[in-house]
Design a protein around this motif. Structure first.
Motif, short mmCIF file in Angstrom:
data_model
loop_
_atom_site.label_atom_id
_atom_site.label_comp_id
_atom_site.label_asym_id
_atom_site.label_seq_id
_atom_site.Cartn_x
_atom_site.Cartn_y
_atom_site.Cartn_z
N UNK A 1 -10.03 2.81 5.63
CA UNK A 1 -9.71 3.16 4.24
C UNK A 1 -8.61 2.26 3.69
N UNK A 2 -7.59 2.01 4.48
CA UNK A 2 -6.48 1.17 4.03
C UNK A 2 -6.95 -0.27 3.79
N UNK A 3 -7.74 -0.80 4.69
CA UNK A 3 -8.26 -2.16 4.52
C UNK A 3 -9.09 -2.28 3.24
N UNK B 1 0.84 -1.19 0.00
CA UNK B 1 0.00 0.00 0.00
C UNK B 1 0.88 1.25 0.00
N UNK B 2 0.33 2.42 -0.35
CA UNK B 2 1.14 3.64 -0.32
C UNK B 2 1.55 4.05 1.10
N UNK B 3 0.69 3.80 2.08
CA UNK B 3 0.95 4.24 3.45
C UNK B 3 2.13 3.50 4.05
N UNK B 4 2.94 4.22 4.82
CA UNK B 4 3.97 3.57 5.64
C UNK B 4 4.24 4.44 6.86
N UNK B 5 4.66 3.78 7.93
CA UNK B 5 4.94 4.50 9.18
C UNK B 5 6.04 3.76 9.93
N UNK B 6 6.89 4.54 10.58
CA UNK B 6 7.97 3.98 11.40
C UNK B 6 8.19 4.92 12.57
N UNK B 7 8.02 4.40 13.77
CA UNK B 7 8.17 5.18 15.00
C UNK B 7 9.21 4.46 15.86
N UNK B 8 10.22 5.20 16.35
CA UNK B 8 11.32 4.55 17.08
C UNK B 8 11.77 5.37 18.27
N UNK B 9 12.29 4.65 19.27
CA UNK B 9 13.06 5.29 20.33
C UNK B 9 14.41 5.72 19.76
N UNK B 10 14.88 6.87 20.18
CA UNK B 10 16.16 7.37 19.67
C UNK B 10 17.28 6.92 20.62
N UNK B 11 17.59 5.62 20.53
CA UNK B 11 18.60 5.05 21.43
C UNK B 11 19.58 4.23 20.59
N UNK B 12 20.57 4.92 20.02
CA UNK B 12 21.54 4.32 19.11
C UNK B 12 22.94 4.79 19.50
N UNK B 13 23.54 4.19 20.52
CA UNK B 13 24.86 4.65 20.98
C UNK B 13 25.94 4.60 19.92
N UNK C 1 -8.71 -1.83 -2.94
CA UNK C 1 -8.83 -3.04 -3.76
C UNK C 1 -7.55 -3.40 -4.49
N UNK C 2 -6.65 -2.46 -4.65
CA UNK C 2 -5.43 -2.72 -5.42
C UNK C 2 -4.46 -3.63 -4.67
N UNK C 3 -4.48 -3.55 -3.35
CA UNK C 3 -3.53 -4.34 -2.56
C UNK C 3 -3.82 -5.83 -2.68
N UNK C 4 -5.10 -6.19 -2.75
CA UNK C 4 -5.51 -7.59 -2.91
C UNK C 4 -4.90 -8.48 -1.84
N UNK C 5 -4.84 -7.96 -0.61
CA UNK C 5 -4.40 -8.78 0.51
C UNK C 5 -5.46 -9.86 0.74
N UNK C 6 -5.04 -11.03 1.19
CA UNK C 6 -5.98 -12.14 1.30
C UNK C 6 -6.49 -12.32 2.72
N UNK C 7 -7.73 -12.73 2.82
CA UNK C 7 -8.33 -13.06 4.11
C UNK C 7 -7.57 -14.20 4.77
#
Length: 490
Positions: free
Chosen positions: A358-360, A257-269, A363-369
């Motif tokens: 809306x994402x679910x 799908x077009x949507x994407x999200x990434x949320x992270x803690x900023x803990x990278x020594x 129809x283009x994604x055609x993810x399967x049940x």
């Protein structure tokens, strides 16, 4: 034309390609598990970053520990580690070629090549997508299981580990011995508190063979929590044909799908790429985003899955086009899930739910049940049962969530409501099917799975509600049961 560095300039004009010199990239990340989600998510974010002229020393070195990873390595190596990613917006497909991966470690028993790669000082992050069920969690306790055969085997043979976690331990030991600072271990799987879970797996395994090293890892290695999101279907003939129609000869194309999200803690020594420049959110409130996503998106998937499966519906968007299933998922999320989801900074939960619907429905994604129904024994305890637990604790009605769980039980009986056979769709299918058949006459038999329901197996309100829901499904059918719920709560 076969995808490769040499053919990039010959791709159709409407296919985007790396906007940077790939020969200037240097690996800074080893990623274990280079399946569809990774290549549609993390690899795309890094591709965007490199196109901005940033972070060129953070390229990905692919890796894996299973036979399937070896097959992926072969497919990607033959096309210079390029991947095509096709975004499926309603009415429009947009293709791009992603070049963020510069190599793929040899996959071999004992993982010597992987350990050597991770021990390289240039590698500052080791990331993983090894599936939700790949963290050796005891389903009864919800914590790391030191008794799993894979874990026992690695504990007895730490010099030739078969698991990703054993290889990480060996690489960290090698770095420590040479005075090289440890890398950060970054989980990118859809697992609650995924950094903590990964830490428990690494430290827990290490304690079995080297407690002193385990204590050093616990004190010295960062395991940031994160939340990841992008619907990425499995690749099959449809997806390969779609890539071919767009002029892409790719052995392993990815659609998403077009949507994407990434949320992270900023803990990278050891440092990190500046991913905030391409839309990644760094926040100390990952737990809030994670709970929202797991309860609403993943929970919503589970609510859709089993009535769709029982109705012989193939695709998720087709289930969402079914007025009753749409009404059911919307009602359960609105009435029972949203009220118990903690606030999320900067997010309106009603708007988020509308976005999920809306994402679910795309129809283009055609993810399967069937994909949504997969592995319910691992997913229900994460996506549905916590909402039931919190609802009961708050004194709220949880009839819709309980009905969703009863529909899972009915699905595991192994027949849809038309009488069609439902093929095994869970690692524990045989056991679930036996229990579902016993529950037809005695619904409480289904709840007697502490690995799924925990101490709720003895909660009288749940026992009564589940008995009522499953009995209604068997006596009147899933549609009548959903209709009764919708009418009663209207």
């Amino acid at each position: 034309m076969k995808l490769s560095n040499a053919t990039l300039s010959q791709l159709p004009a409407d296919v985007a390609r790396p906007g940077y010199d790939r020969t200037a990239l240097r690996p800074g990340i080893v990623h274990i598990g280079c399946g569809n989600f990774h290549r549609a998510h993390m690899a795309v974010y890094l591709d965007d970053l490199f196109a901005k002229g940033l972070g060129h020393d953070w390229a990905i070195l692919g890796a894996g520990v299973r036979a399937a990873d070896g097959q992926m390595r072969g497919a990607l190596a033959a096309q210079d580690y390029l991947s095509s990613v096709i975004e499926l917006a309603p009415g429009a497909h947009k293709a791009r070629v992603v070049g963020a991966m510069t190599g793929f470690v040899q996959v071999q028993p004992g993982n010597a090549a992987l350990i050597a790669a991770m021990a390289d000082p240039a590698i500052r992050i080791v990331s993983l997508t090894v599936t939700e069920g790949g963290y050796y969690i005891d389903p009864t306790t919800g914590t790391f299981s030191p008794e799993h055969p894979d874990i026992r085997r690695d504990a007895a043979n730490p010099e030739r580990p078969d698991t990703a976690f054993g290889a990480i331990i060996s690489a960290l030991a090698a770095r420590r011995a040479k005075g090289i600072p440890p890398f950060t271990v970054m989980c990118c799987d859809n697992v609650p508190h995924n950094g903590h879970v990964t830490r428990d797996a690494v430290v827990g395994l290490c304690r079995l063979s080297n407690p002193e090293l385990a204590a050093w890892i616990a004190a010295s290695v960062a395991f940031p929590n994160s939340m990841v999101d992008r619907i990425t279907p499995a690749t099959g003939p449809r997806e390969r044909a779609m890539a071919a129609d767009m002029g892409l000869d790719d052995a392993a194309p990815v659609t998403c799908e077009p949507f994407r999200q990434w949320v992270m803690e900023d803990h990278f020594p050891a440092g990190r790429p500046p991913l905030e420049q391409v839309g990644v959110t760094f926040t100390p409130h990952v737990d809030a985003f994670e709970t929202m996503k797991i309860r609403i998106l993943n929970g919503g998937h589970a609510i859709i899955a089993y009535p769709g499966g029982l109705a012989d519906i193939e695709h998720v968007h087709e289930a969402m086009a079914d007025a009753q299933i749409l009404a059911f998922v919307d009602a359960v999320l609105t009435r029972e899930v949203l009220p118990i989801v903690p606030p999320v900074p900067g997010v309106d939960l009603s708007d988020y739910k509308a976005l999920i619907i809306q994402r679910f429905s795309n129809p283009e994604v055609a993810d399967t049940v069937r994909r949504l129904c997969l592995d319910g024994s691992n997913r229900q305890p994460k996506f549905i049962v916590p909402s039931i637990r919190d609802g009961l604790a708050a004194g709220r009605d949880v009839a819709g969530l309980v009905l969703a769980s009863a529909l899972w039980c009915r699905y595991c009986f192994g027949e849809s409501e038309s009488g069609a056979v439902i093929e095994p769709n869970d690692p524990n299918w045989d056991r679930l099917q036996d229990r579902a058949r016993a529950a037809k006459a005695h619904p409480a038999e289904w709840l007697a799975m502490p690995e799924v329901y925990g101490d709720l197996v003895s909660n009288p309100k749940l026992v009564v509600a589940f008995d009522r829901a499953l009995t209604a499904v068997w006596q009147h059918g899933s549609r009548a049961a959903m209709a009764a719920y919708l009418e009663r709560r209207a």
